[in-house]
Scaffold this motif. Structure first.
Motif, short mmCIF file in Angstrom:
data_model
loop_
_atom_site.label_atom_id
_atom_site.label_comp_id
_atom_site.label_asym_id
_atom_site.label_seq_id
_atom_site.Cartn_x
_atom_site.Cartn_y
_atom_site.Cartn_z
N ASP A 131 0.81 -1.25 0.05
CA ASP A 131 -0.17 -0.04 -0.13
C ASP A 131 0.69 1.24 0.19
O ASP A 131 0.52 2.35 0.16
N GLN A 132 2.23 0.99 -0.19
CA GLN A 132 3.04 2.32 0.03
C GLN A 132 3.70 2.39 -1.11
O GLN A 132 3.85 1.53 -2.02
N GLN A 143 3.22 7.72 1.46
CA GLN A 143 1.72 7.40 1.14
C GLN A 143 1.34 7.82 -0.14
O GLN A 143 1.65 8.64 -0.91
N THR A 165 -5.07 2.88 4.28
CA THR A 165 -4.16 3.83 4.72
C THR A 165 -4.59 5.08 5.10
O THR A 165 -3.87 5.81 5.88
#
Lengths: 264, 264
Positions: free
Chosen positions: A125-126, A150, A176
């Motif tokens: 997710d990064q 992010q 996130t």
DNA sequence: CCAGAAGTTCCACGATGCGGAAAATCGGCA
DNA sequence: TGCCGATTTTCCGCATCGTGGAACTTCTGG
């Protein structure tokens, strides 16, 4: 049966796609341990690992001990664990090979545009910065290689997520969150999705000081189906004029295509 | 039962100490696969891995597939395997942290001595270069970081092996051999052991063009019991005069102590 | 389009890794 | 210095998990 399963061979702590099944369990766990150790800045004790991973101390000890024996983890005098030498000896080679391919392209960007050029990768997710070539100006960005950010507040993040389905993006944002970094940060999922539509239409993504005040950044995705990469150019807003962007985008796009072809 | 056990959880291909037992087998095998892939320059096919590792194709496939799922290996379009992105994302962090500690010391060496400074690590039977700061002169060495060399023909190798028992050194030499690189290369085990006696007595090691004609190199070991590290300074023989060595050795030794203290 | 090879999936067996509990070791406190 | 609690390490029986042969599928080259 289990109370806090975290590295238990299930979904890794925070990952985009739940790749749960089919794998060799001890491997999944062992790499979970490695990532856990890597995540900490200081060396980690066995009991810390036990609580954060949810594995039993004995299992953990056996895994860690094996990793130490192999040299991928090292145990310092305090009996705490840190990443071992073999690990970056392993990575050094591949990193060197990657840089040999990537850096010329980034240098080309700097030569053409003059501002700092970056290569970033979607990891879970990064977004992780993989390589960088500093711009020619003395006042410039300094994003360290290896740093993770992010996606929602960066041009590279937008460029990378533009190729995802809206549903996947929504799920990611839910995981996130959209933390505010500056007054310009997009903090509403729908706002971000609308932005992605723009990105898809125009073929490039922009960050208008959404991560850092006064920093403007343009990015495009690198084509290729195995790796999710994006390249970007960033600099102080005054220098990153609309005119410069107009010049930069075609260069970025051409570079992305060339790089993608070379990597695939 | 097995015919060609190579990564079978036994001694890794060429390792200093036969760390055969006690570990988790699948881990040992999986990391063996990773190192095997890293050793090749090109991506490796499953069958290549099968023959070089001595593992059954199905086992290999399961391990490789797990590694691919986890992102530590990636499978390109040709179905061959290459090192995956997660690997250097993992190492990048620790590498950055290591460099943050190490580079200032190497830069100090360059500032004091002017020649290229290196940090090397004993990894199994080989010496791997971990970090480097180029010297101030335009004509200088270029040893790439990540490169591995044999200990018998380098100053860092001698400095590292000086702390080993003679029997261990003999065993290592028997495994690696003493390949001749230049007319000055030591090719006799006893010759090398005599050299080590000198190194221990003087507290530093020298390479008198034994690896590369015309290149002189001084090295000292970094104290510390967990990692086997050494720092060195190298340059063309004409510049690396005896006088310069006399000046350089104390600086090297002081730097080694400081570095060792900071790393431990 | 076919043949051979390489890659992938399946499956039953049993070696192998699992985790609870005990032993050893460490670290702190008086 | 000597004791106690916490942490790490070892032990061991059980069942799980990984193993490798064989079958199946997918490429590759002729």
């Amino acid at each position: 049966m289990n109370d806090v399963p975290t590295v238990t061979g299930d979904t890794p702590p925070e990952d985009g796609r739940g790749a749960r099944s089919g794998g060799v369990q001890s491997l999944e766990r062992a790499f979970g341990v490695l990532e856990l150790v890597a995540a900490h800045d200081r060396a980690v004790s066995l009991s810390e690992l036990a609580t954060t991973s949810g594995l039993s101390p004995s299992t953990l000890h056996r895994l860690a001990h094996t990793l130490v024996t192999l040299g991928y983890l090292r145990q310092e005098a305090s009996r705490r664990y840190a990443l071992g030498p073999r690990l970056f000896l392993l990575a050094e080679g591949s990193s060197a090979r990657l840089n040999a391919v990537v850096l010329p392209h980034l240098m080309h960007l700097v030569a053409e545009i003059g501002e700092t050029a970056n290569l970033a990768m979607l990891d879970g997710d990064q977004v992780a910065y993989v390589a960088q070539v500093p711009g020619r100006h003395s006042m410039r960005m300094f994003t360290e290689v290896g740093r993770r950010v992010q996606p929602h507040c960066t041009a590279v993040g937008k460029a990378l997520l533009a190729s995802s389905a809206d549903a996947d993006v929504r799920a990611l944002l839910r995981r996130t969150g959209l933390a505010r970094h500056t007054p310009h940060t997009l903090t509403e999922p729908e706002e971000f999705l609308a932005e992605l539509v723009q990105v898809r239409r125009r073929g490039y993504a922009v960050d208008e000081g959404e991560q850092e005040v006064g920093v403007r950044c343009v990015a495009v995705a690198v084509p290729g189906n195995s790796l999710r990469l994006a390249i970007s150019v960033s600099g102080p807003a005054p220098r990153m004029s609309d005119a410069l962007l107009t010049d930069a985008v075609p260069v970025l796009q051409a570079t992305a295509v060339a790089l993608g072809a070379e990597l695939e």
